[in-house]
Design a protein around this motif. Structure first.
Motif, PDB file in Angstrom:
ATOM      1  N   ILE A  64      33.494  -5.700  18.368  1.00 51.94           N
ATOM      2  CA  ILE A  64      34.366  -5.497  17.219  1.00 51.94           C
ATOM      3  C   ILE A  64      33.745  -4.368  16.411  1.00 51.94           C
ATOM      4  CG2 ILE A  64      35.365  -6.539  15.152  1.00 51.94           C
ATOM      5  CD1 ILE A  64      34.982  -9.267  16.502  1.00 51.94           C
ATOM      6  N   THR A  65      34.402  -3.219  16.402  1.00 51.02           N
ATOM      7  CA  THR A  65      33.789  -2.017  15.848  1.00 51.02           C
ATOM      8  C   THR A  65      34.266  -1.682  14.441  1.00 51.02           C
ATOM      9  OG1 THR A  65      35.479  -0.701  16.972  1.00 51.02           O
ATOM     10  CG2 THR A  65      33.380  -0.997  18.113  1.00 51.02           C
ATOM     11  N   VAL A  66      35.519  -1.991  14.132  1.00 51.35           N
ATOM     12  CA  VAL A  66      36.066  -1.682  12.809  1.00 51.35           C
ATOM     13  C   VAL A  66      36.825  -2.902  12.310  1.00 51.35           C
ATOM     14  CG1 VAL A  66      37.614  -0.208  11.469  1.00 51.35           C
ATOM     15  CG2 VAL A  66      36.315   0.765  13.380  1.00 51.35           C
ATOM     16  N   ILE A  67      36.578  -3.283  11.055  1.00 46.60           N
ATOM     17  CA  ILE A  67      37.270  -4.423  10.470  1.00 46.60           C
ATOM     18  C   ILE A  67      37.867  -4.001   9.129  1.00 46.60           C
ATOM     19  CG2 ILE A  67      37.091  -6.819   9.717  1.00 46.60           C
ATOM     20  CD1 ILE A  67      34.599  -7.091  11.421  1.00 46.60           C
ATOM     21  N   GLU A  68      39.159  -4.262   8.965  1.00 45.82           N
ATOM     22  CA  GLU A  68      39.844  -3.978   7.703  1.00 45.82           C
ATOM     23  C   GLU A  68      40.243  -5.310   7.074  1.00 45.82           C
ATOM     24  OE1 GLU A  68      42.993  -0.919   8.240  1.00 45.82           O
ATOM     25  OE2 GLU A  68      42.283  -0.906  10.311  1.00 45.82           O
ATOM     26  N   TYR A  69      39.862  -5.501   5.826  1.00 43.48           N
ATOM     27  CA  TYR A  69      40.187  -6.738   5.131  1.00 43.48           C
ATOM     28  C   TYR A  69      41.301  -6.499   4.116  1.00 43.48           C
ATOM     29  CZ  TYR A  69      35.922  -8.617   7.185  1.00 43.48           C
ATOM     30  OH  TYR A  69      34.965  -9.031   8.068  1.00 43.48           O
ATOM     31  N   ASN A  70      42.228  -7.476   4.057  1.00 45.50           N
ATOM     32  CA  ASN A  70      43.352  -7.461   3.114  1.00 45.50           C
ATOM     33  C   ASN A  70      44.269  -6.256   3.291  1.00 45.50           C
ATOM     34  OD1 ASN A  70      42.720  -9.907   1.902  1.00 45.50           O
ATOM     35  ND2 ASN A  70      41.390  -8.967   0.362  1.00 45.50           N
ATOM     36  N   ALA A  71      44.310  -5.699   4.504  1.00 44.92           N
ATOM     37  CA  ALA A  71      45.277  -4.639   4.794  1.00 44.92           C
ATOM     38  C   ALA A  71      46.662  -5.270   4.932  1.00 44.92           C
ATOM     39  CB  ALA A  71      44.895  -3.913   6.087  1.00 44.92           C
ATOM     40  N   GLU A  72      47.687  -4.518   4.601  1.00 43.10           N
ATOM     41  CA  GLU A  72      49.050  -5.033   4.669  1.00 43.10           C
ATOM     42  C   GLU A  72      49.462  -5.272   6.121  1.00 43.10           C
ATOM     43  OE1 GLU A  72      52.618  -6.464   3.348  1.00 43.10           O
ATOM     44  OE2 GLU A  72      50.888  -5.874   2.133  1.00 43.10           O
TER      45      GLU A  72
END
Length: 430
Positions: A260-268
């Motif tokens: 898992i290389t990129v994590i976006e939190y609370n993205a729409e």
């Protein structure tokens, strides 16, 4: 001061000197879980019976050891990682509305994306969407939906049915095992994280400071030997959230590694991506109808060489009965493969060409059509066409070869294929 605070203060002031090794740890945990499982069976048989004295003693010792490890893990957390604890991560995650994870497999970037969205006030109610180049999977509540891009059908089943499938994912197997033992682990470990510590081996926790940015990351790692898995996860000590993670086979780290290389939190995340029927226009195949397709698929693939005629009949039945089935291109290819080994070359070529002309997905099935076509050309004595078809197959698999290198690779491939077929024939005779 609370008794628990007194204990913690004493442990910090006088850290215990514990010497152990992996074999001992593994034996202790096996005995502990064995005792727990025995107890569970015994309770189901007769909750009112008194257990034999030896079994009670064994359980007590095992439970005491596990409890001691669990308690030590709590103090270890607080003593070595004052800026971060998994409880803080759990709390931070509980306050999120969504998470989007970009993953890669064996070094290939953007191999799939996972989107998770909370649908109520609790993370117990959520929807998940996973997408790769060819496949889309959706989880809504206890239901799982499976779709292959370009196909006309969507298949659905319950999560528990997916977990019980013979080809279930290792991570799903691990989760099922954790859940099955949760009622026994819960009293012995304060969180699921500590429960994971109890069944994992080679557990490590360190903090890493970036020399340029000064940011601090907490890193945990370990192995789960029953499934041959190793894992590593990094957490930001400020936000307490997961930064990156990877799971791999410790015996073949470069193969089968998921990162898992990129994590976006609370993205729409729009709700309509979870409605595959609306998004794809494909037909939803439920329950028994879905099961019929997969049962026929498994039956056809259970017929081993050299039973070419029997396998051909089964494959034709599959793709003629369910022309829109997700694995129809694969079935047509294998029907052609059977034709090839029966010496029916024209019929074989018709099958391969049908897959090449009428199916874009799955891409590996189209590539296989070119591979089988190359072998059939070779059997027909058309060597140049065979090498050309094999070159197209390699191109589709991301391996560009030309000239003598391509010819050598083709000849090696043909020999390996024929050796494998002969080996199967010998096994059948024996």
């Amino acid at each position: 001061m609370k008794p628990a605070d007194n204990i913690e203060r004493q442990v910090k002031a006088n850290p215990p000197n514990i010497t152990t090794n992996k074999d001992t740890d593994q034996r202790i945990l096996e005995d502990a879980f064995g005792a727990m499982d025995d107890a569970k069976v015994q309770c189901k048989q007769d909750a009112g019976n008194t257990m034999p004295h030896r079994k009670i003693k064994r359980m007590a010792v095992a439970a005491s050891v596990v409890l001691a490890i669990g308690l030590f893990a709590v103090f270890f957390d607080r003593a070595t990682s004052p800026a971060w604890a998994i409880e803080q991560t759990i709390e931070a995650i509980a306050n999120l509305d969504s998470a989007t994870l970009h993953c890669e497999f064996s070094g290939k970037p953007n191999i799939f994306t996972l989107k998770i969205k909370r649908q109520a006030d609790s993370w117990k109610s959520f929807s998940a969407y996973a997408e790769s180049d060819e496949l889309v999977g959706v989880i809504i509540g206890s239901d799982y939906y499976h779709y292959r891009k370009g196909s006309k059908e969507i298949y659905t089943c319950k999560i528990e049915d997916l977990a019980n499938h013979e080809r279930r994912l290792n991570l799903m197997k691990m989760w099922q095992e954790m859940v099955a033992r949760a009622e026994w682990i819960a009293p012995l470990a304060p969180t699921l994280f500590h429960a994971a510590k109890l069944i994992a081996s080679d557990w490590k926790e360190i903090t890493v400071t970036d020399a340029q940015t000064g940011s601090v990351t907490a890193v945990i790692s370990g192995k789960y030997k029953p499934l041959g898995l190793a894992f590593e996860a990094s957490f930001d000590v400020v936000t307490k959230l997961l930064v990156s993670a990877k799971v791999w086979d410790p015996d073949a780290e470069k193969k089968g590694q998921i990162r898992i290389t990129v994590i976006e939190y609370n993205a729409e995340i729009p709700d309509d991506i979870f409605d595959l029927e609306k998004a794809t226009g494909a037909k939803l195949i439920k329950g028994e109808e879905s099961q019929k397709r997969w049962d026929m698929h498994r039956k056809a693939h259970s017929i081993e060489p050299p039973n070419w005629q029997e396998a051909l009949t089964a494959m034709k039945e599959l793709y003629e009965t369910y022309p829109d089935f997700i694995n129809t291109p694969e079935a047509i290819n294998y029907a052609g493969w059977c034709h090839t080994h029966l010496g029916q070359y024209d019929e074989a070529m018709q099958c391969y060409q049908k897959v090449i002309e009428h199916y874009k997905f799955p891409e590996w099935a189209v590539a296989d059509a070119w591979q089988f076509k190359a072998y059939t050309f070779k059997k027909m004595g058309e060597n140049e066409k065979a090498i050309e078809a094999f070159g197209i197959y390699l191109d589709m698999r991301g391996k560009k070869l030309e000239g003598q290198e391509l010819t050598d690779r083709f000849n090696k491939h043909i020999k390996c294929t024929e050796d494998a077929i002969e080996q199967l024939k010998k096994q059948k005779v024996n």
